[in-house]
Design an enzyme around this catalytic site. Structure first.
Site, short mmCIF file in Angstrom:
data_model
loop_
_atom_site.label_atom_id
_atom_site.label_comp_id
_atom_site.label_asym_id
_atom_site.label_seq_id
_atom_site.Cartn_x
_atom_site.Cartn_y
_atom_site.Cartn_z
N SER A 17 4.01 -3.60 -4.26
CA SER A 17 3.36 -3.62 -5.58
C SER A 17 3.58 -4.90 -6.36
CB SER A 17 3.82 -2.43 -6.41
OG SER A 17 3.22 -1.28 -5.92
N LYS A 70 0.45 -6.56 -7.30
CA LYS A 70 -0.52 -6.01 -8.26
C LYS A 70 -0.87 -6.99 -9.39
CE LYS A 70 -0.13 -1.09 -7.32
NZ LYS A 70 0.96 -0.41 -6.67
N TYR A 79 -6.49 -3.66 0.07
CA TYR A 79 -5.29 -3.31 -0.70
C TYR A 79 -4.05 -3.28 0.20
CZ TYR A 79 -1.97 -0.34 -3.21
OH TYR A 79 -0.83 0.16 -3.78
N TYR A 120 6.71 0.94 -13.61
CA TYR A 120 6.16 2.30 -13.63
C TYR A 120 6.80 3.16 -14.72
CZ TYR A 120 5.50 0.39 -9.00
OH TYR A 120 5.23 -0.45 -7.96
N VAL A 136 7.93 -1.50 -3.43
CA VAL A 136 8.77 -0.64 -2.59
C VAL A 136 9.36 -1.37 -1.38
CG1 VAL A 136 7.80 1.58 -3.31
CG2 VAL A 136 6.76 0.35 -1.39
N1 GLN Z 1 1.77 -0.28 -0.68
C1 GLN Z 1 2.50 0.62 -1.51
C2 GLN Z 1 1.68 1.86 -1.82
O1 GLN Z 1 0.54 1.76 -2.08
C3 GLN Z 1 2.89 -0.07 -2.79
C4 GLN Z 1 3.63 0.83 -3.75
C5 GLN Z 1 4.77 0.18 -4.46
O2 GLN Z 1 5.25 -0.90 -4.11
N2 GLN Z 1 5.26 0.84 -5.48
O3 GLN Z 1 2.16 2.95 -1.79
#
Ligand code: GLN
Length: 305
Positions: A61, A64, A189, A241, A259
């Site tokens: 993420s 993003k 994505y 988040y 993550v």
């Molecule tokens: N690729 C991961 C997902 O879509 C990214 C989520 C994250 O880093 N929080 O679940």
């Protein structure tokens, strides 16, 4: 400075056992939870580092903000805001328990999965391969690293197992928020999430955001200040988040986690920070990573509040 960073990396080892590496993307489960690194790129171009700062991990993420930036550059603020809102969601990154009967842009944020998936559709390009190539190019430019590439095994692992993201994307489609084929959007994505970086790359990317789109290393303007502020403000509301409020209190600057265990920290007009430690808390934020940033703030007074 390097000695301070070494101490922070060593001291934060005690938090590793409070977290778990991500397993819902099977290929992320092989990460070594004891790895920890930190890298800082300062205003004057000085660089400081400690620990496993050159170990590579996937952005997840942390990409993003770059998806949002590319969408802003290609489609402008009006279209971006019409599709995806800016309010904090206070929900997990992959939440789909929206309480209202209809899903609208106001319910989602660019820093959670639904928002980022929707924003892939606003990136310019005839195909999703081209849209992805534009994103990879932006990441390379910001990091000053032309060698950034996708980790194919992590990409395929998420593509094979990403049912929840498929569910989220179909929900966006059901509510008329996206129109393109879901698999193509998700392919873009998943690839962006699997871009391999190290702490140095994250610090450099963060430093461009910190300097409002100007690459302090080259003096080159990569994007307008207006867009830089848009993205950085969104990080402050939702970059961690449903842990964003506590992070604002404890650490106090805009940041984005992933993550894969990476976090980038943006200290406006001052510096970019990249940290890495793969064991995650319940929000999906790196436990030792957050503590490293917390200690860094205590030592250097980095909070913007
Ligand atoms: N690729 C991961 C997902 O879509 C990214 C989520 C994250 O880093 N929080 O679940």
């Amino acid at each position: 400075m390097n000695a301070l960073l070494e101490k922070i990396v060593a001291d934060c080892g005690e938090y590793v056992s409070q977290g778990r590496v991500a397993t819902y993307i099977p290929q992320l489960a092989v990460a070594d939870p004891d790895k920890r690194g930190i890298y800082i790129v300062s205003d004057s171009g000085e660089e400081f580092s400690a620990g496993d700062c050159f170990d590579r991990f996937t952005m997840q993420s942390v990409v993003k903000p770059l998806i949002l930036m590319q969408a802003l550059m290609d489609s402008g603020i009006e279209k971006v805001q019409a599709l995806v809102g800016v309010e904090a969601t206070g929900k997990p990154f992959d939440a789909f328990n929206y309480s209202d009967q209809a899903l609208t842009g106001a319910h989602i944020n660019p820093m959670i999965n639904t928002g980022a998936i929707a924003l892939c559709t606003l990136i310019a390009g005839e195909t999703y391969e081209i849209k992805f190539a534009r994103l990879l190019e932006l990441a390379r430019l910001m990091a000053g690293n032309p060698n950034l590439e996708v980790d194919e095994s992590v990409y395929l692992s998420e593509k094979e197992t990403g049912s929840k993201n498929r569910a989220l994307a179909y929900m966006l489609k059901a509510y008329g928020m996206i129109y393109d084929p879901v698999e193509e959007i998700l392919d873009c994505y998943f690839r962006t999430c699997s871009i391999l970086v190290d702490c140095r790359d994250l610090a450099k990317i963060a430093n461009v955001f910190a300097h409002h789109g100007m690459n302090p290393a080259t003096g080159e303007r990569i994007f307008p200040k207006e867009y830089a502020r848009y993205v950085t403000a969104t990080l402050a509301t939702c970059g961690m988040y449903d842990g964003s409020g506590k992070f604002a209190l404890d650490v106090g600057f805009p940041a984005k986690s992933g993550v894969g265990g990476g976090i980038m920290g943006v200290i406006p007009k001052r510096m970019g920070i990249g940290v890495f430690a793969p064991a995650l808390d319940k929000h999906g934020n790196s436990v030792a990573g957050v503590h490293m940033l917390m200690k860094l703030n205590q030592e250097m007074d980095l909070s913007i509040y």
